[in-house]
Write a protein that holds these residues in place. Structure first.
Motif, PDB file in Angstrom:
ATOM      1  N   ASN A   1       0.817  -1.316   0.021  1.00  0.00           N
ATOM      2  CA  ASN A   1      -0.329   0.620  -0.113  1.00  0.00           C
ATOM      3  C   ASN A   1       0.936   0.889   0.163  1.00  0.00           C
ATOM      4  N   SER A   2       1.760   0.948  -0.537  1.00  0.00           N
ATOM      5  CA  SER A   2       3.021   2.618  -0.528  1.00  0.00           C
ATOM      6  C   SER A   2       3.278   2.465  -2.078  1.00  0.00           C
ATOM      7  N   PHE A   3       3.991   3.807  -2.277  1.00  0.00           N
ATOM      8  CA  PHE A   3       4.986   4.384  -3.355  1.00  0.00           C
ATOM      9  C   PHE A   3       5.883   5.355  -3.150  1.00  0.00           C
ATOM     10  N   ALA A   4       6.157   5.344  -4.355  1.00  0.00           N
ATOM     11  CA  ALA A   4       7.482   5.548  -4.210  1.00  0.00           C
ATOM     12  C   ALA A   4       7.970   6.917  -5.944  1.00  0.00           C
ATOM     13  N   ILE A   5       8.420   7.834  -5.649  1.00  0.00           N
ATOM     14  CA  ILE A   5       9.060   8.612  -6.848  1.00  0.00           C
ATOM     15  C   ILE A   5      10.247   9.126  -5.999  1.00  0.00           C
ATOM     16  N   THR A   6      10.772   9.420  -7.757  1.00  0.00           N
ATOM     17  CA  THR A   6      11.060  10.708  -7.323  1.00  0.00           C
ATOM     18  C   THR A   6      10.765  12.197  -7.677  1.00  0.00           C
ATOM     19  N   TRP A   7      11.378  13.260  -7.265  1.00  0.00           N
ATOM     20  CA  TRP A   7      11.126  14.629  -7.860  1.00  0.00           C
ATOM     21  C   TRP A   7      12.035  14.509  -8.037  1.00  0.00           C
ATOM     22  N   ALA A   8      13.064  16.282  -9.421  1.00  0.00           N
ATOM     23  CA  ALA A   8      13.713  17.389  -9.217  1.00  0.00           C
ATOM     24  C   ALA A   8      13.011  18.085  -9.748  1.00  0.00           C
ATOM     25  N   MET A   9      13.198  19.007  -9.049  1.00  0.00           N
ATOM     26  CA  MET A   9      13.642  20.242  -9.484  1.00  0.00           C
ATOM     27  C   MET A   9      14.734  21.316  -9.163  1.00  0.00           C
ATOM     28  N   ASP A  10      14.052  22.349  -9.946  1.00  0.00           N
ATOM     29  CA  ASP A  10      15.070  23.850 -10.163  1.00  0.00           C
ATOM     30  C   ASP A  10      14.124  24.593  -9.941  1.00  0.00           C
ATOM     31  N   ALA A  11      14.517  25.724  -9.550  1.00  0.00           N
ATOM     32  CA  ALA A  11      13.557  26.295  -9.309  1.00  0.00           C
ATOM     33  C   ALA A  11      14.270  27.499  -9.009  1.00  0.00           C
ATOM     34  N   THR A  12      13.558  28.858  -9.076  1.00  0.00           N
ATOM     35  CA  THR A  12      14.068  29.973  -8.125  1.00  0.00           C
ATOM     36  C   THR A  12      13.625  30.599  -6.811  1.00  0.00           C
ATOM     37  N   PHE A  13      13.873  30.460  -5.687  1.00  0.00           N
ATOM     38  CA  PHE A  13      12.956  31.072  -4.847  1.00  0.00           C
ATOM     39  C   PHE A  13      12.950  32.389  -4.960  1.00  0.00           C
ATOM     40  N   LYS A  14      11.868  33.164  -3.780  1.00  0.00           N
ATOM     41  CA  LYS A  14      12.000  34.599  -3.620  1.00  0.00           C
ATOM     42  C   LYS A  14      12.972  34.485  -2.496  1.00  0.00           C
ATOM     43  N   GLY A  15      13.458  35.396  -2.341  1.00  0.00           N
ATOM     44  CA  GLY A  15      14.715  35.915  -1.320  1.00  0.00           C
ATOM     45  C   GLY A  15      15.645  34.723  -0.850  1.00  0.00           C
ATOM     46  N   ARG A  16      15.637  33.539  -2.268  1.00  0.00           N
ATOM     47  CA  ARG A  16      16.822  33.284  -1.609  1.00  0.00           C
ATOM     48  C   ARG A  16      17.358  32.185  -2.878  1.00  0.00           C
ATOM     49  N   GLY A  17      17.327  32.961  -3.899  1.00  0.00           N
ATOM     50  CA  GLY A  17      18.114  32.106  -5.502  1.00  0.00           C
ATOM     51  C   GLY A  17      17.618  30.909  -5.936  1.00  0.00           C
ATOM     52  N   ARG A  18      18.524  30.624  -6.709  1.00  0.00           N
ATOM     53  CA  ARG A  18      17.841  29.730  -7.628  1.00  0.00           C
ATOM     54  C   ARG A  18      18.494  28.072  -6.980  1.00  0.00           C
ATOM     55  N   MET A  19      17.849  26.781  -6.755  1.00  0.00           N
ATOM     56  CA  MET A  19      17.993  25.801  -5.887  1.00  0.00           C
ATOM     57  C   MET A  19      17.482  24.378  -7.272  1.00  0.00           C
ATOM     58  N   SER A  20      18.575  23.761  -7.343  1.00  0.00           N
ATOM     59  CA  SER A  20      18.264  22.515  -7.293  1.00  0.00           C
ATOM     60  C   SER A  20      17.767  22.001  -6.293  1.00  0.00           C
ATOM     61  N   ILE A  21      17.027  20.573  -6.500  1.00  0.00           N
ATOM     62  CA  ILE A  21      15.979  19.668  -5.877  1.00  0.00           C
ATOM     63  C   ILE A  21      15.474  19.243  -6.187  1.00  0.00           C
ATOM     64  N   GLU A  22      16.499  17.547  -5.332  1.00  0.00           N
ATOM     65  CA  GLU A  22      16.295  15.910  -5.466  1.00  0.00           C
ATOM     66  C   GLU A  22      15.515  15.508  -4.243  1.00  0.00           C
ATOM     67  N   GLU A  23      14.841  15.022  -4.238  1.00  0.00           N
ATOM     68  CA  GLU A  23      13.875  14.168  -3.468  1.00  0.00           C
ATOM     69  C   GLU A  23      13.254  13.118  -3.171  1.00  0.00           C
ATOM     70  N   VAL A  24      13.080  11.990  -3.015  1.00  0.00           N
ATOM     71  CA  VAL A  24      12.382  10.815  -2.803  1.00  0.00           C
ATOM     72  C   VAL A  24      10.669  11.022  -2.097  1.00  0.00           C
ATOM     73  N   CYS A  25      10.182  11.110  -2.522  1.00  0.00           N
ATOM     74  CA  CYS A  25       8.269  10.962  -1.792  1.00  0.00           C
ATOM     75  C   CYS A  25       7.853   9.778  -2.295  1.00  0.00           C
ATOM     76  N   VAL A  26       7.181   9.660  -0.493  1.00  0.00           N
ATOM     77  CA  VAL A  26       6.653   8.599  -0.486  1.00  0.00           C
ATOM     78  C   VAL A  26       5.537   8.302   0.405  1.00  0.00           C
ATOM     79  N   TYR A  27       4.610   7.535  -0.542  1.00  0.00           N
ATOM     80  CA  TYR A  27       3.316   7.458   0.052  1.00  0.00           C
ATOM     81  C   TYR A  27       2.825   6.924   0.411  1.00  0.00           C
ATOM     82  N   GLN A  28       0.977   6.050   1.170  1.00  0.00           N
ATOM     83  CA  GLN A  28       0.862   5.560   1.649  1.00  0.00           C
ATOM     84  C   GLN A  28       0.188   5.367   1.340  1.00  0.00           C
TER      85      GLN A  28
END
Length: 118
Positions: free
Chosen positions: A78-105
Motif C-alpha cells: 500500500n505504498s509507492f515512491a517517486i523521485t522528483w527533481a526540481m530547478d526553481a528560483t525561490f523568492k529571497g533564496r535564489g535559484r536552487m536544484s532540489i532532488e527528493e524521494v517522495c513516499v506515499y501510503q
C-alpha cells in the motif's frame, strides 16, 4: 482505486502541473504530510486543508520554475515512491536544484501519508 492506480494518477497529474487536483482527488481528508526539514514549510502538517495551505505557501515562495522531472512510481503493497527533481528560483533564496524521494501510503484508495526526503 488500487495503490498502483493512485500512484500512476499522481504522476500523471503532477507532470501536467495539476498539484491542486492531485490533492483534491487523491488525498484523504485526514492525510499527513512530513517534510525532511522546515526548509520547505512546516515539518509536519495534518489534514487535507493544511496540506493545501502548505502547497499554496510553497508555490507563493517560488519566483520561477525552470524545470521539474518526476519518475515513474515504484509500488509495494500500500505504498509507492517517486523521485522528483526540481530547478526553481525561490523568492529571497535564489535559484536552487532540489532532488527528493517522495513516499506515499495509500489506504482505502486515498493517500493518507506523504513523506519527503531531500
Amino acid at each position: 482505486m488500487t495503490t498502483a492506480e493512485v500512484a500512476n494518477k499522481l504522476v500523471e497529474l503532477c507532470r501536467q502541473g495539476k498539484v491542486d487536483e492531485v490533492q483534491q482527488a487523491l488525498f484523504a481528508d485526514n492525510a499527513q504530510s512530513i517534510e525532511a526539514n522546515e526548509m520547505m514549510g512546516p515539518k509536519i502538517v495534518e489534514g487535507l486543508d493544511a496540506i493545501k495551505a502548505k502547497s499554496i505557501a510553497f508555490q507563493a515562495g517560488v519566483e520561477e520554475f525552470h524545470s521539474a522531472t518526476i519518475s515513474d512510481p515504484i509500488v509495494a503493497g500500500n505504498s509507492f515512491a517517486i523521485t522528483w527533481a526540481m530547478d526553481a528560483t525561490f523568492k529571497g533564496r535564489g535559484r536552487m536544484s532540489i532532488e527528493e524521494v517522495c513516499v506515499y501510503q495509500v489506504n482505502d484508495g486515498k493517500i493518507t501519508l506523504e513523506q519527503f526526503f531531500y
